[in-house]
Enzyme design. Structure first.
Site, PDB file in Angstrom:
ATOM      1  N   TYR A   1      13.311-109.544  -4.177  1.00 13.25           N
ATOM      2  CA  TYR A   1      13.883-110.749  -4.741  1.00 13.25           C
ATOM      3  C   TYR A   1      15.079-111.257  -3.775  1.00 13.25           C
ATOM      4  O   TYR A   1      15.583-112.185  -3.809  1.00 13.25           O
ATOM      5  CB  TYR A   1      13.825-110.692  -6.087  1.00 13.25           C
TER       6      TYR A   1
ATOM      7  N   GLY B   1      12.613-127.563 -15.878  1.00 11.40           N
ATOM      8  CA  GLY B   1      13.943-126.778 -15.839  1.00 11.40           C
ATOM      9  C   GLY B   1      15.046-127.246 -15.068  1.00 11.40           C
ATOM     10  O   GLY B   1      15.380-128.290 -15.460  1.00 11.40           O
TER      11      GLY B   1
END
Length: 287
Positions: free
Chosen positions: A174, A27
């Site tokens: 998160y 990534g």
């Protein structure tokens, strides 16, 4: 490779510099590693992925091979950023191998877009440890090395602070972990302002085609609304070649920084250039 196209030119400013990147086996981390290696930097690949994954391509060793195939220098190390001893040993090995550490990039991340009610404590702890705590831990352990560099950087991939309820309500755990990264970076920028260490954060303007988008946010179809990881690599590169602590304390957006540095055509960054005008804005950013 198609995902390594770059719109910013290498300057050689990173030649001989040593960059410690967490989560660099795939990534965005991989893209940053390849970009910086192409400019002559030594790359310490610190990630958990040492064995092939059935769904997620890339390990610390495959990225090292990619770097070495282009003439770069890499040091692959299996590291869990939650484990102090592992991070400390990796930092020590990096400094011993390359003579020091000039930059630390906090790229490793854990994501789970669930509410407080729906988030198990184990998952909450994972996000806090891999995201917020890792910024503290890597900085704490790297600062003695970074202070020996004439131009050092701590760069964390986290969003600018945006405390609007619409970003907090759906997935507060998160959000807390990512904003924690940013707050720690803001604190570090102030703490280290009399040193040679520049501290900043970087976040993508649009979704980026990574495993997080495919498996945690939505599905692979969302890649059509995303840019390639190299857009973040190009932006990170611009941060790392900035001298005189010119970006200290900055909360940066990739597109804005690249535009400021002269990039005008962002079409080739799109996963599907034909849909470059239909990209989705990333989390925590207003349209």
């Amino acid at each position: 490779m198609s995902d390594t196209i770059t719109l910013t030119k290498n300057t050689g400013a990173l030649k001989g510099k040593t960059i410690f990147i967490t989560g660099a086996s795939r990534g965005i981390g991989r893209a940053i590693a390849l970009k910086c290696a192409a400019d002559g930097a030594n790359i310490a690949i610190a990630a958990k992925s040492a064995e092939p994954h059935p769904k997620l391509p890339g390990t610390i060793f495959t990225v090292a091979e990619e770097i070495e195939a282009t003439g770069g220098v890499a040091l692959p190390m299996q590291v869990d950023v939650r484990e102090e001893e592992q991070v400390a040993e990796a930092m020590k090995k990096t400094a011993e191998t390359f003579g020091g550490i000039d930059c630390v990039i906090n790229n490793a991340g854990a994501i789970n877009l669930t509410s407080v009610e729906s988030t198990p404590p184990k998952r909450y702890d994972l996000m806090m440890d891999v995201n917020a705590r890792a910024v503290y831990l890597t900085a704490h352990l790297a600062i003695p090395y970074l202070k020996q560099s004439e131009c050092a950087h701590i760069l964390s991939l986290s969003p600018p602070l945006n405390l609007e309820p619409r970003w907090l309500g759906p997935f507060a755990p998160y959000a807390l972990s990512k904003f924690g990264m940013t707050i720690l970076s803001m604190g570090l920028a102030e703490e280290l302002k009399k040193t040679s260490i520049n501290v900043a954060t970087l976040w993508p303007r649009t979704l980026v085609a990574t495993a997080a988008i495919e498996f945690a946010v939505g599905n692979r179809e969302m890649f059509e609304q995303s840019r390639k990881p190299i857009v973040m690599a190009d932006a990170a590169y611009e941060v790392l070649i900035t001298t005189n602590r010119g970006l200290n304390g900055a909360q940066l957006i990739d597109e804005a920084l690249l535009h400021e540095r002269g990039v005008e055509d962002f079409t080739q960054y799109a996963h599907n250039p034909a849909k470059a005008g239909e990209l989705a804005v990333d989390l925590f950013l207003d349209p």
